[in-house]
Scaffold this motif. Sequence first.
Motif, PDB file in Angstrom:
ATOM      1  N   ASN A 117       0.843  -1.194   0.000  1.00  0.00           N
ATOM      2  CA  ASN A 117       0.000   0.000   0.000  1.00  0.00           C
ATOM      3  C   ASN A 117       0.880   1.246   0.000  1.00  0.00           C
ATOM      4  OD1 ASN A 117      -1.847   2.040   0.359  1.00  0.00           O
ATOM      5  ND2 ASN A 117      -2.920   1.075   2.066  1.00  0.00           N
ATOM      6  N   LEU A 118       0.895   1.944  -1.134  1.00  0.00           N
ATOM      7  CA  LEU A 118       1.691   3.173  -1.277  1.00  0.00           C
ATOM      8  C   LEU A 118       0.795   4.374  -1.558  1.00  0.00           C
ATOM      9  CD1 LEU A 118       4.547   1.685  -3.497  1.00  0.00           C
ATOM     10  CD2 LEU A 118       4.600   2.072  -1.036  1.00  0.00           C
ATOM     11  N   GLN A 119      -0.467   4.265  -1.217  1.00  0.00           N
ATOM     12  CA  GLN A 119      -1.421   5.336  -1.492  1.00  0.00           C
ATOM     13  C   GLN A 119      -1.060   6.626  -0.765  1.00  0.00           C
ATOM     14  OE1 GLN A 119      -5.611   2.971  -2.195  1.00  0.00           O
ATOM     15  NE2 GLN A 119      -5.080   3.517  -0.137  1.00  0.00           N
ATOM     16  N   ASP A 120      -1.498   7.744  -1.368  1.00  0.00           N
ATOM     17  CA  ASP A 120      -1.418   9.043  -0.710  1.00  0.00           C
ATOM     18  C   ASP A 120       0.015   9.429  -0.375  1.00  0.00           C
ATOM     19  OD1 ASP A 120      -2.400  11.390   0.293  1.00  0.00           O
ATOM     20  OD2 ASP A 120      -2.856  10.583   2.277  1.00  0.00           O
ATOM     21  N   ASN A 121       0.881   9.440  -1.397  1.00  0.00           N
ATOM     22  CA  ASN A 121       2.253   9.918  -1.276  1.00  0.00           C
ATOM     23  C   ASN A 121       2.522  10.899  -2.417  1.00  0.00           C
ATOM     24  OD1 ASN A 121       3.963   8.598   0.978  1.00  0.00           O
ATOM     25  ND2 ASN A 121       2.747   6.892   0.202  1.00  0.00           N
ATOM     26  N   SER A 122       3.778  11.070  -2.789  1.00  0.00           N
ATOM     27  CA  SER A 122       4.133  11.965  -3.885  1.00  0.00           C
ATOM     28  C   SER A 122       5.017  11.235  -4.909  1.00  0.00           C
ATOM     29  CB  SER A 122       4.853  13.210  -3.355  1.00  0.00           C
ATOM     30  OG  SER A 122       4.022  13.942  -2.482  1.00  0.00           O
ATOM     31  N   LEU A 123       4.730   9.967  -5.125  1.00  0.00           N
ATOM     32  CA  LEU A 123       5.521   9.157  -6.042  1.00  0.00           C
ATOM     33  C   LEU A 123       5.278   9.578  -7.488  1.00  0.00           C
ATOM     34  CD1 LEU A 123       4.867   5.638  -4.467  1.00  0.00           C
ATOM     35  CD2 LEU A 123       6.785   7.161  -4.028  1.00  0.00           C
ATOM     36  N   THR A 124       6.344   9.606  -8.270  1.00  0.00           N
ATOM     37  CA  THR A 124       6.218   9.901  -9.707  1.00  0.00           C
ATOM     38  C   THR A 124       6.540   8.679 -10.551  1.00  0.00           C
ATOM     39  OG1 THR A 124       8.491  10.724  -9.733  1.00  0.00           O
ATOM     40  CG2 THR A 124       6.741  12.339  -9.400  1.00  0.00           C
ATOM     41  N   ILE A 125       7.411   7.818 -10.051  1.00  0.00           N
ATOM     42  CA  ILE A 125       7.750   6.589 -10.767  1.00  0.00           C
ATOM     43  C   ILE A 125       7.783   5.429  -9.785  1.00  0.00           C
ATOM     44  CG2 ILE A 125       9.072   7.735 -12.597  1.00  0.00           C
ATOM     45  CD1 ILE A 125      11.616   6.940 -11.080  1.00  0.00           C
ATOM     46  N   LYS A 145       1.587  10.922  -7.969  1.00  0.00           N
ATOM     47  CA  LYS A 145       1.806  11.731  -9.170  1.00  0.00           C
ATOM     48  C   LYS A 145       2.416  10.884 -10.283  1.00  0.00           C
ATOM     49  CE  LYS A 145       2.606  15.861  -6.339  1.00  0.00           C
ATOM     50  NZ  LYS A 145       3.575  16.929  -5.962  1.00  0.00           N
ATOM     51  N   ILE A 146       2.052   9.623 -10.297  1.00  0.00           N
ATOM     52  CA  ILE A 146       2.607   8.668 -11.254  1.00  0.00           C
ATOM     53  C   ILE A 146       2.058   8.965 -12.653  1.00  0.00           C
ATOM     54  CG2 ILE A 146       2.760   6.218 -11.860  1.00  0.00           C
ATOM     55  CD1 ILE A 146       2.330   5.669  -8.810  1.00  0.00           C
ATOM     56  N   ASN A 147       2.934   9.068 -13.636  1.00  0.00           N
ATOM     57  CA  ASN A 147       2.483   9.365 -15.009  1.00  0.00           C
ATOM     58  C   ASN A 147       2.676   8.199 -15.962  1.00  0.00           C
ATOM     59  OD1 ASN A 147       5.251   9.426 -15.546  1.00  0.00           O
ATOM     60  ND2 ASN A 147       5.353  11.654 -15.317  1.00  0.00           N
ATOM     61  N   THR A 148       3.257   7.100 -15.475  1.00  0.00           N
ATOM     62  CA  THR A 148       3.397   5.926 -16.338  1.00  0.00           C
ATOM     63  C   THR A 148       3.521   4.670 -15.490  1.00  0.00           C
ATOM     64  OG1 THR A 148       4.703   4.928 -18.125  1.00  0.00           O
ATOM     65  CG2 THR A 148       5.911   6.120 -16.443  1.00  0.00           C
ATOM     66  N   LEU A 149       2.988   3.573 -16.016  1.00  0.00           N
ATOM     67  CA  LEU A 149       3.129   2.278 -15.361  1.00  0.00           C
ATOM     68  C   LEU A 149       4.205   1.474 -16.084  1.00  0.00           C
ATOM     69  CD1 LEU A 149      -0.580   1.143 -14.724  1.00  0.00           C
ATOM     70  CD2 LEU A 149       1.072   1.974 -13.051  1.00  0.00           C
ATOM     71  N   PRO A 150       4.985   0.663 -15.374  1.00  0.00           N
ATOM     72  CA  PRO A 150       6.028  -0.133 -16.018  1.00  0.00           C
ATOM     73  C   PRO A 150       5.447  -1.082 -17.074  1.00  0.00           C
ATOM     74  CG  PRO A 150       6.297  -0.137 -13.626  1.00  0.00           C
ATOM     75  CD  PRO A 150       4.972   0.485 -13.909  1.00  0.00           C
ATOM     76  N   VAL A 161      -5.962  -7.105  -7.107  1.00  0.00           N
ATOM     77  CA  VAL A 161      -6.483  -5.747  -6.944  1.00  0.00           C
ATOM     78  C   VAL A 161      -5.399  -4.750  -7.331  1.00  0.00           C
ATOM     79  CG1 VAL A 161      -7.411  -4.059  -5.331  1.00  0.00           C
ATOM     80  CG2 VAL A 161      -8.003  -6.479  -5.060  1.00  0.00           C
ATOM     81  N   LEU A 162      -5.737  -3.841  -8.252  1.00  0.00           N
ATOM     82  CA  LEU A 162      -4.817  -2.773  -8.653  1.00  0.00           C
ATOM     83  C   LEU A 162      -5.569  -1.447  -8.607  1.00  0.00           C
ATOM     84  CD1 LEU A 162      -2.160  -1.670  -9.762  1.00  0.00           C
ATOM     85  CD2 LEU A 162      -2.971  -2.225 -12.069  1.00  0.00           C
ATOM     86  N   ASN A 163      -5.112  -0.538  -7.744  1.00  0.00           N
ATOM     87  CA  ASN A 163      -5.723   0.797  -7.643  1.00  0.00           C
ATOM     88  C   ASN A 163      -4.673   1.833  -8.014  1.00  0.00           C
ATOM     89  OD1 ASN A 163      -6.901   3.223  -6.947  1.00  0.00           O
ATOM     90  ND2 ASN A 163      -7.883   2.429  -5.107  1.00  0.00           N
ATOM     91  N   ILE A 164      -4.858   2.473  -9.169  1.00  0.00           N
ATOM     92  CA  ILE A 164      -3.924   3.490  -9.657  1.00  0.00           C
ATOM     93  C   ILE A 164      -4.670   4.809  -9.865  1.00  0.00           C
ATOM     94  CG2 ILE A 164      -4.232   2.834 -12.072  1.00  0.00           C
ATOM     95  CD1 ILE A 164      -0.897   3.775 -10.426  1.00  0.00           C
ATOM     96  N   SER A 165      -5.772   4.973  -9.112  1.00  0.00           N
ATOM     97  CA  SER A 165      -6.607   6.169  -9.261  1.00  0.00           C
ATOM     98  C   SER A 165      -5.905   7.417  -8.728  1.00  0.00           C
ATOM     99  CB  SER A 165      -7.937   5.978  -8.526  1.00  0.00           C
ATOM    100  OG  SER A 165      -7.719   5.853  -7.128  1.00  0.00           O
ATOM    101  N   HIS A 166      -6.403   8.590  -9.160  1.00  0.00           N
ATOM    102  CA  HIS A 166      -5.888   9.887  -8.696  1.00  0.00           C
ATOM    103  C   HIS A 166      -4.376  10.012  -8.926  1.00  0.00           C
ATOM    104  CE1 HIS A 166      -9.606  11.285  -6.718  1.00  0.00           C
ATOM    105  NE2 HIS A 166      -9.821  10.007  -6.508  1.00  0.00           N
ATOM    106  N   ASN A 167      -3.971   9.782 -10.172  1.00  0.00           N
ATOM    107  CA  ASN A 167      -2.592   9.992 -10.571  1.00  0.00           C
ATOM    108  C   ASN A 167      -2.578  10.847 -11.833  1.00  0.00           C
ATOM    109  OD1 ASN A 167      -0.299   8.497  -8.974  1.00  0.00           O
ATOM    110  ND2 ASN A 167      -2.083   7.148  -8.875  1.00  0.00           N
ATOM    111  N   MET A 168      -1.531  10.742 -12.637  1.00  0.00           N
ATOM    112  CA  MET A 168      -1.406  11.575 -13.833  1.00  0.00           C
ATOM    113  C   MET A 168      -1.176  10.719 -15.080  1.00  0.00           C
ATOM    114  SD  MET A 168       0.932  14.581 -12.076  1.00  0.00           S
ATOM    115  CE  MET A 168       0.757  15.708 -13.463  1.00  0.00           C
ATOM    116  N   LEU A 169      -1.766   9.538 -15.084  1.00  0.00           N
ATOM    117  CA  LEU A 169      -1.610   8.615 -16.213  1.00  0.00           C
ATOM    118  C   LEU A 169      -2.331   9.132 -17.447  1.00  0.00           C
ATOM    119  CD1 LEU A 169      -2.216   5.243 -14.371  1.00  0.00           C
ATOM    120  CD2 LEU A 169      -0.031   6.086 -15.212  1.00  0.00           C
TER     121      LEU A 169
END
Length: 607
Positions: A117-125, A145-150, A161-169
């Motif tokens: 669980n890495l929700q609610d941080n400031s990760l970009t990658i 603030k993730i803008n791309t998935l590997p 379960v994959l939750n990638i909501s509220h980012n910059m994808l």
Amino acid sequence: MEKHTQVKSRTKMISPVFHTQTKNEDEKHLSKEMIKTVRRTGILKLCGKHLATVPEKLFTIYDQVDENVVNLDFNRQDKEEELWWNVKPLIHLDLSSNVLTAIPSKIGIFQDLTVVNLQDNSLTILPAELMTLTKLTKLLLSHNKINTLPNDIDKLIELRVLNISHNMLQQLPGSLVDLVMLEKLDLSNNLIESLPSGIGYLVRITDLIASNNKIKTLPPDIVNLRSLMKLDLNNNNIKELPESLGELRKLQLLYAQHNDIGKIPDFTGCECLLEVYFGNNFIKEIPVDFHENLLQLKILDLRDNQIEVIPPEIAKMVHLTQLDFTNNELAEVPAALGLLPHLQSLKLEGNKLKQIRGDIIHTGTQRILQHLRERLKEEDVSLVIDITGAPSDVCVFPDRYKMKNGNILNLTMRNLSEVPENVFNEACEARVAVVDLCKNKLSTVPEGLQKLSDYLTELNLSFNHLKAVPDFMAKFTKLKFLDLSNNSLSDLPDSLSDMVSLRELVLFNNRFIKIPQCIYGMAGIEILMLNDNKLDEIDIEQLLRLTRITTLNLTNNNINFVPPQLGNMTHIKSLELKGNSFRQPRYAILEQGTESILSYLRDKIPR
């Protein structure tokens, strides 16, 4: 017309007294006691610690465990949890709600992780090593603030379960469709313009949430998601839904509000649909055969469209509880809607209706339905019989096989004054959970219902001749929904407070002068409908006990004073007070909605 709300970038609000922690301060959060707990349970929770970096000690917490050494000194009093054979590998890591900007590559050493669980941080990658954790079943990355998935995300072969909501994808990797074990996928609140081709391979998905993006079209193979139960497409740029949407045979919830949809798709095959939301689109007509495909539908939202005609056949959808046509182009409403047995909310504001006066519309659903029933004419008789399934002289009761198939005992509109005991015996054998006895002539609650006390979750006794409710109903401790509306009740037994599972209680159109005392003991109540009674006061001290209530309807009563303390019940999302004799709040405040009413009342609390 502006149909969409732009997705705002999420910025953490930092208090003036807040400072970014140093590495040493971050390290202190991982104490010796916490390390012992991690070894014993395999779970580490460092959420909400204001961490700017991941503590370095995290990667050495197992270094003191030597599995090659066995202590044979049986006189030594070691703590059981500290013995090496009781140490559990790290399986659950929670670093949510911090200010992390990066995750160290060392995370790859924890190969037994199943939840991250890495929700609610400031990760970009994301570190490449995260994709080596092949035992992961749940990966939570929302509000970063993730803008791309590997591209190699498909290595997470066990991911459920994959939750990638509220980012910059802006786009999704094609390899996403190879996560064939995925059951829940949340992509909401990004900048995604399209879903990947091949998404139909995710045949185990039950929940797909893609709201608040920039999606224009859906891939045709989305209809291959045969396990899909919830599809959320709200706030996108979608112009049409696939014509073969009916292939989603397990779909129960469809959210498609705030799009550019101009046509309702063919729902043939979607027999499990319970809720459909098409508000804020450009739909002009409802297909005449719409009702044939959605006989189990309970909620239909078509507000803010361009609909000119409602087919009378829509009244065949007898399970409808909410129907919203607000802000359309309707000139008439079919009188047949007045026959819908379970309809609790019919919204028609913002239309140019000719046969229903504005004051009737503002009075509420029950008055509208009464008005529609009064307008039924002789030429409507054939349609009425077809819609209601009017009973013949001999009432045929369903057997246990039919009841087991739908898990329901449905005896609506049979002119019944009693229900034979053997019907409940059959229902008990079928373990029926839903009983619908509305629109009959019952003067007492059938005692046979007691046989279903271990199974019953929904009970509808509305539109009967009930003057009292028996104490034995307190045995229905699994009941979640109870409808006693449109009877002659003036009180309820105190014992009903034992109905601890009850979430929705419908009591409108009875003879209550006070809110029954038992209701204040129903701590789980979320929806309480007491409109169209004779209530003369609001007992605020008792009402404040209902801390979970979200919907409270007190319209059309005799209430002459609204206590300001009601404004403190901020968990209420829908408060209806119109049609009472109080002077404050004024009608203009009531028109502005629940938030304005509660705010107004809070301002009136004596300081």
